[in-house]
Design an enzyme around this catalytic site. Structure first.
Site, PDB file in Angstrom:
ATOM      1  N   GLU A  92       0.826  -1.212   0.000  1.00  0.00           N
ATOM      2  CA  GLU A  92       0.000   0.000   0.000  1.00  0.00           C
ATOM      3  C   GLU A  92       0.858   1.260   0.000  1.00  0.00           C
ATOM      4  O   GLU A  92       0.533   2.245  -0.670  1.00  0.00           O
ATOM      5  CB  GLU A  92      -0.940  -0.032   1.210  1.00  0.00           C
ATOM      6  CG  GLU A  92      -2.020  -1.098   1.071  1.00  0.00           C
ATOM      7  CD  GLU A  92      -2.761  -1.382   2.354  1.00  0.00           C
ATOM      8  OE1 GLU A  92      -4.004  -1.378   2.341  1.00  0.00           O
ATOM      9  OE2 GLU A  92      -2.107  -1.604   3.394  1.00  0.00           O
TER      10      GLU A  92
ATOM     11  N   GLU B  45      -3.592  -9.691   4.008  1.00  0.00           N
ATOM     12  CA  GLU B  45      -4.319  -9.382   5.242  1.00  0.00           C
ATOM     13  C   GLU B  45      -5.456 -10.357   5.525  1.00  0.00           C
ATOM     14  O   GLU B  45      -5.783 -10.603   6.692  1.00  0.00           O
ATOM     15  CB  GLU B  45      -4.883  -7.950   5.179  1.00  0.00           C
ATOM     16  CG  GLU B  45      -3.835  -6.861   5.262  1.00  0.00           C
ATOM     17  CD  GLU B  45      -3.335  -6.409   3.896  1.00  0.00           C
ATOM     18  OE1 GLU B  45      -2.781  -5.304   3.813  1.00  0.00           O
ATOM     19  OE2 GLU B  45      -3.491  -7.175   2.914  1.00  0.00           O
TER      20      GLU B  45
END
Length: 259
Positions: free
Chosen positions: A113, A133
């Site tokens: 990210e 995640e």
């Protein structure tokens, strides 16, 4: 300014940020994200810096969020941390100077990210990139569900986020997540080569082009085109535009002043 989790140096007019938590594979915690935001503010105010490189060394760009830090967080602490991540990555995305991510080793979760907040991403051979995640009972929260889909399309974004499976550098290249793959030993040289090239361009035009691209990603096409039209016209009030076109006609290299 000295930092606990970062190294910073200037190579001419290029700012080089190195994430520096090697024991934790540069896992992102609140201290690193806060310091990174402070450094980006410092760079924004430094007129000498024309382009920026963010790297993490040869073993990990960033292996993700710091799990030990996040494990016992309640929803309020979690939201405070992820808001800090958004704030810092947004600063990078909106920095009025081009930012290159030089990625090697692991770029997982928050590391991916963070890289997506940069303008250009180049990766070393052997790099592993992904959004794992889901395997931790959560989902990407630092922009992954939004920036990844915009970069590679919903299909690939859903596959990477839903499965949690990482991809290698060549696959990342093929889907547009990175723009170049180079041998590890050439990574920083290539990043500096690109940064020096960008640093030599007209600063105001570079800033406006980045602003137009960023703005266009969040509005409808007619609004984006109108914004581009007005911004393009504004550049004709700059000395750099006159210098660039005059140099072209005179068959010489332009000397841009950022004015």
């Amino acid at each position: 300014m000295e930092f606990e989790t970062l190294l910073y140096e200037k190579d001419g007019n290029i700012g080089i940020i190195t994430l520096n938590r090697p024991k934790f594979f540069n896992a992102l915690n609140d201290v690193l994200m806060r310091e990174l935001g402070q450094l980006i503010d410092q760079i924004a105010a430094d007129d000498e810096v024309k382009a920026v490189i963010i790297t993490g060394g040869s073993k990990a760009f960033a292996a993700g969020g710091d799990i030990a830090y996040m494990l016992d967080a309640d929803s309020l602490k979690a939201e405070a941390f992820i808001a800090l991540c958004h704030q810092t990555i947004d600063k990078i995305a909106n920095l009025p100077k081009p930012v290159i991510a030089a990625i090697a080793g692991l770029a997982l979760g928050g590391g991916c990210e963070l890289a997506m907040g940069c303008d250009i991403r180049i990766a070393a051979e052997g790099t592993t990139i992904g959004q794992p995640e889901i395997n931790l009972g959560i989902m990407p929260g630092a922009g992954g569900t939004q920036r990844l889909a915009r970069l590679v399309g919903e299909g690939w974004a859903k596959q990477l986020i839903f499965t949690g499976d990482p991809i290698d550098a060549q696959t990342a290249l093929s889907i547009g997540l990175v723009t170049k793959v180079v041998p590890l030993e050439s990574l920083m040289d290539e990043a500096k080569k690109i940064a020096k090239k960008l640093a030599g361009k007209a600063p105001i035009a570079m800033r406006m082009a980045k602003t137009c691209i960023n703005y266009g990603g969040s509005v409808d096409l007619p609004s984006g085109l109108l914004f581009e039209q007005k911004t393009w016209s504004f550049l004709f009030s700059t000395a750099d535009q006159k210098e660039g076109m005059k140099a072209f006609l005179e068959k010489r290299k332009p000397v841009f002043q950022g004015k």
